[in-house]
Write a protein that holds these residues in place. Sequence first.
Motif, PDB file in Angstrom:
ATOM      1  N   TYR A 106       0.834  -1.204   0.000  1.00 21.12           N
ATOM      2  CA  TYR A 106       0.000   0.000   0.000  1.00 21.12           C
ATOM      3  C   TYR A 106       0.867   1.250   0.000  1.00 21.12           C
ATOM      4  O   TYR A 106       0.509   2.265  -0.597  1.00 21.12           O
ATOM      5  N   SER A 113      -7.047  -4.948   0.807  1.00 18.52           N
ATOM      6  CA  SER A 113      -6.988  -4.086   1.989  1.00 18.52           C
ATOM      7  C   SER A 113      -6.867  -4.997   3.195  1.00 18.52           C
ATOM      8  O   SER A 113      -6.938  -6.221   3.088  1.00 18.52           O
ATOM      9  N   ILE A 124      -8.150   1.541   3.380  1.00 21.31           N
ATOM     10  CA  ILE A 124      -7.591   1.992   2.111  1.00 21.31           C
ATOM     11  C   ILE A 124      -8.452   1.532   0.931  1.00 21.31           C
ATOM     12  O   ILE A 124      -9.007   0.432   0.934  1.00 21.31           O
TER      13      ILE A 124
END
Length: 253
Positions: free
Chosen positions: A74, A98, A188
């Motif tokens: 990420y 995620s 996210i």
Amino acid sequence: MGSALYYPRVIPDTLAKEFKMTIVDHRGFAKRNLSTPESESTYDLETVLNDFYFFQNQLEIPPCLVLGHSGHGYMALAYAKKYPDLVTKLLLVATGPSHGAPLQERESYFEALASVERKEKHRLLQSKFQTQIQSNPEGLVDFFNLYCVSQDALGFYDLSIDSTTLWEGVKTNKLAFDFLFGKVFVDIKVDDYLSEIKCPITLVLGRYDFQVAPHYTWDPILQRFPGVKKRVMDHCGHLPFYERPEEFLSAIP
């Protein structure tokens, strides 16, 4: 991006001989020298990205391929969006969509795919980790390191692997991981990054990786981003470059 002590231990000579690599600690692994109290803002994602930008400029690293492993994927994704001129290709390894809803799928995936031997080893490691926690009511100094070792049956295809020595001496800042991995990466939205990034993106995932969301949880997202390549490697878990270096080498764009 990650730990400058841990990752050289798991990158085999097969890869080290092929590439000139720079491995940089992020703030979660770096020793704090400031006397001021740390807070979540100390580990803000934008601040971490600016750290990487500083290092790339300070070390005079030209635009290059950026690799992010696990949750560091990420960071790599966000870095490529923020500094597109510095990233030529993006390689996300063992990174799920995620750490939120997709992660819930790993329990049923583990139950369906894992062998009896794998499930038993995982049970024993979890029991040992709980004993370590209970024996240190003041808190485990190396909580993150010991936690990672307790996940060996989820992370390695080869059940004989003991990752204890791989984590020896690795410094971790608990607040950084609680905040980034436990909050930021839970919420996210990878779609927001994939829609903005123009460089080639490749996902390399292990079929026996039970530490992050299963490989197939990416499929609904990748239907909207057909340009992103996905490679699922058999006979490996959370560290494809460690367990299957030759095959991993062939997957690098």
